[in-house]
Scaffold this active site. Sequence first.
Site, PDB file in Angstrom:
ATOM      1  N   HIS A  51      65.359  38.870  28.397  1.00 24.92           N
ATOM      2  CA  HIS A  51      65.128  38.688  26.959  1.00 24.92           C
ATOM      3  C   HIS A  51      63.635  38.641  26.668  1.00 24.92           C
ATOM      4  CE1 HIS A  51      66.760  36.810  23.033  1.00 24.92           C
ATOM      5  NE2 HIS A  51      65.568  37.352  22.816  1.00 24.92           N
TER       6      HIS A  51
ATOM      7  N   HIS B 182      60.348  40.526  24.128  1.00 26.16           N
ATOM      8  CA  HIS B 182      59.951  41.387  23.012  1.00 26.16           C
ATOM      9  C   HIS B 182      58.648  42.072  23.402  1.00 26.16           C
ATOM     10  CE1 HIS B 182      62.991  39.720  20.279  1.00 26.16           C
ATOM     11  NE2 HIS B 182      62.785  38.613  20.968  1.00 26.16           N
ATOM     12  N   LEU B 183      58.718  43.375  23.651  1.00 28.98           N
ATOM     13  CA  LEU B 183      57.511  44.116  24.054  1.00 28.98           C
ATOM     14  C   LEU B 183      56.793  44.702  22.847  1.00 28.98           C
ATOM     15  CD1 LEU B 183      58.755  45.846  27.345  1.00 28.98           C
ATOM     16  CD2 LEU B 183      57.442  43.730  27.085  1.00 28.98           C
TER      17      LEU B 183
ATOM     18  N   ASP C  82      69.043  41.156  18.237  1.00 29.24           N
ATOM     19  CA  ASP C  82      68.250  39.930  18.401  1.00 29.24           C
ATOM     20  C   ASP C  82      67.183  39.769  17.328  1.00 29.24           C
ATOM     21  OD1 ASP C  82      67.613  37.533  19.957  1.00 29.24           O
ATOM     22  OD2 ASP C  82      65.683  38.518  20.170  1.00 29.24           O
TER      23      ASP C  82
ATOM     24  N   HIS D  55      72.589  37.122  18.756  1.00 27.03           N
ATOM     25  CA  HIS D  55      71.606  36.111  18.320  1.00 27.03           C
ATOM     26  C   HIS D  55      72.383  35.240  17.341  1.00 27.03           C
ATOM     27  CE1 HIS D  55      67.650  34.845  16.450  1.00 27.03           C
ATOM     28  NE2 HIS D  55      68.455  34.665  15.425  1.00 27.03           N
TER      29      HIS D  55
ATOM     30  N   HIS E  54      69.614  32.855  24.144  1.00 20.97           N
ATOM     31  CA  HIS E  54      68.888  31.596  23.874  1.00 20.97           C
ATOM     32  C   HIS E  54      69.699  30.471  23.240  1.00 20.97           C
ATOM     33  CE1 HIS E  54      68.646  33.499  19.943  1.00 20.97           C
ATOM     34  NE2 HIS E  54      67.648  34.300  20.274  1.00 20.97           N
TER      35      HIS E  54
ATOM     36  N   ASN F 278      62.382  30.300  17.309  1.00 14.18           N
ATOM     37  CA  ASN F 278      63.767  30.374  16.851  1.00 14.18           C
ATOM     38  C   ASN F 278      64.666  30.806  18.011  1.00 14.18           C
ATOM     39  OD1 ASN F 278      65.933  30.341  15.153  1.00 14.18           O
ATOM     40  ND2 ASN F 278      65.554  32.364  14.289  1.00 14.18           N
TER      41      ASN F 278
ATOM     42  N   ASP G 280      62.589  34.855  26.252  1.00 15.07           N
ATOM     43  CA  ASP G 280      62.438  35.195  24.828  1.00 15.07           C
ATOM     44  C   ASP G 280      60.949  35.356  24.486  1.00 15.07           C
ATOM     45  OD1 ASP G 280      62.951  35.832  22.220  1.00 15.07           O
ATOM     46  OD2 ASP G 280      63.739  33.865  21.644  1.00 15.07           O
TER      47      ASP G 280
ATOM     48  N   PHE H 234      58.095  33.035  13.798  1.00 15.71           N
ATOM     49  CA  PHE H 234      58.758  32.371  14.920  1.00 15.71           C
ATOM     50  C   PHE H 234      58.396  33.080  16.221  1.00 15.71           C
ATOM     51  CE2 PHE H 234      61.694  31.338  11.402  1.00 15.71           C
ATOM     52  CZ  PHE H 234      61.903  29.985  11.621  1.00 15.71           C
TER      53      PHE H 234
END
Lengths: 425, 312
Positions: A60, A62-63, A152, A179, A232, A278, A305, A323
């Site tokens: 998990h 975020h790129l 997500d 999510h 998450h 979040n 995350d 977030f």
Amino acid sequence: MKLLIKGGEVVAVDRLTVEKADVLVVDGLIAAIGKNLPVEGAEVIAANGQLVCPGLIDIHVHLREPCFEAKETIATGTAAAARGGFTAVACMPNTNSVNDNVSVVNFILAQAATAGLARVYPIGAITKSSKGKEITEMADLKAAGAVAVSDDGLPVTSAGVMRRAMQYAGMLDLPVIPHCEDHSLVANGVMHEGYYSTVLGLEGIPAAAEEVMIARDIILAETTGCKLHIAHISTAGAVELVRRAKERGLDVTCEVTPHHFTLTDQAVVGYHTATKVNPPLRSESDVAAIKQGLADGTINVIATDHAPHTLEEKAVAYQDAPFGLVGLETAVGLVFTELVATGVLTVVQAITKLSTNPAKVLGVPGGRLAVGEIADITIIDPLLETKVDPKKFASKGKNTPFSGRMLQGLPTITIVGGKVVYGES
Amino acid sequence: MGLQCRHLLGLEHISVADILKILATARPMKDIIKRQIKKVPTLRGRVVTTVFYENSTRTKMSFDLAAKYLSADVVGLSAIGSSIQKGESLADTARTVAAMGADVLVLRHPASGAAALLADLVPCAVINAGDGRHEHPTQALLDLFTIKDHKGSFEGLKVAIIGDILHSRVARSNIWGLTKLGVEVRVAAPATLLPPELSRLGVKVYTKVEEALAGVDVINVLRLQLERQKQSLLPTLREYAVLYGVNKERLALAKEDALLMHPGPMNRGIEITAEVADGDQAVITEQVTNGVAIRMALLYLLTGGEIVETIN
């Protein structure tokens, strides 16, 4: 091309043991594991006293690329992964364009190949533009390389759409990663609803916002038979819902982030926007339940995350900040400091949740050290101590609530496909 | 010199000694307001800036007059027609204001924590004139001053705060200030307008207003924002007025000499009836005068002034 990792403590997840052994890598695959393997012709990594682990997999992250390159790129994100001991990451589709079609999958894979660091597994969107209305071309996404589907960052608000998505993904054997958040309960909330939201005068996000959606998705997964991996989780009630689903024999897994087992909502005192995330940092009793869930196996996976943001985005009033916090480069240290050193998890359990189980959830290679497996290996020094310094992060994101914190147990070398991508060999 | 605290961000972290010093200093300040020539040279050459990101009538004017009575130069910046509208960040605006030589920066902002954010960035003293739902310390201090003025001391007092506690910075600051001084604090509101775990702040929580009012020395009635109905926090304003509106009958449940306070502006006929708002027990206009005195005291003390009996 031969690489010999000599004298390390090999984490054998199958046998639940840690054994002193050498690991020989030939042409990107594990060729042998045993005592006193011959050195000749091999580049040697001395690993005495260090843990030789199957490569860690963060399912998990975020790129941010395409579109949000000011926050992170695939190159900087995978560099952060390598520095954090992760040999593979699965990236969420909430880029712009959303990863809801093959061209975005192809772009991500091409950028990852160019970077040549950690492996990147794209996660496709559940619905077009993650708008929650129409399901994506999941078969096409899967054929291009997507390993799961998720919207997500946003819930799939319509139960009807989610049910159809689960039926369709189930047919393709694609895990669905929801999510779980009911926006009508979140409203304008920016932190956990409880004592500290009352004191700080910030709008609260009740635990129920997460739990009602998890309950819904477990029911839908049961009726559709889809493979459900809940992203998450953060509340005691969420742990209990997953525990009960597992007891009923459902194919439900879940993950927790290092910040949710380390910090409580008390960390928000002072309004530091690095604590705005979040789901929000929860209460002390939630953290205790999360640790219990990790120990008893309810929680299978530890995922970061990783959510980088720019300095200027976070240098605003708490309610106005986005977030998310960065996690790739502090995860291993937090797992060892907060869970292993304190006896919540054994080393083998920790590595299972960081490597073996993530590989199983996504159906990707790796997750164990065995002859013939790909040579994705993370070497961790369980005694090495460091103070978290965001200036040293490879990630563009410096938004961490752990700045200045002492961590013990850190990755020293990261090997992907037999190639050292981080550390001194 | 001055106060133990460098800024006034709220009453949660302020010492009792500082609170008492502010209240004591406000006393001679109030005398100045009553003079025919309402000006002393105390803060001549000092600069007070008011930065208001929300509309405000009384708080803004109260700070302006407080500064002027003390001969400080006062400059105001409001969200309308300034660089705030051009998208300048709060932090940059504050640095700019401080760089122009402000000694005191007064901030009103809709975001909880905004004053704390600034306090870390600027060299001057910051006064929180209301940040989101978090705190409104000058309002609470003027409420404390008003109570002390009438009751002599805080010992053994019971204060009921009635209304929208969830969204109220006035309530939070009053709770911190009153509980620090040993006052029994009761709050009453519909369940939808009560924040969670309020009792951990040391207050008694009621949903029946009559129970909260029984035998109290002070009633502080909060303004009800009319949009709460649309957020489905209340069915109607009518039902709120029926269940929680402070009227003659409810006022009679408190002690005979109970004070009736309201931070203003009032919604007459909703949270308070005109009859009691204009009645003998109401001290609502007095609160306004005391607000100027409290703000004078704060400007004086935060610029290094020492406690005095009278100021010439």
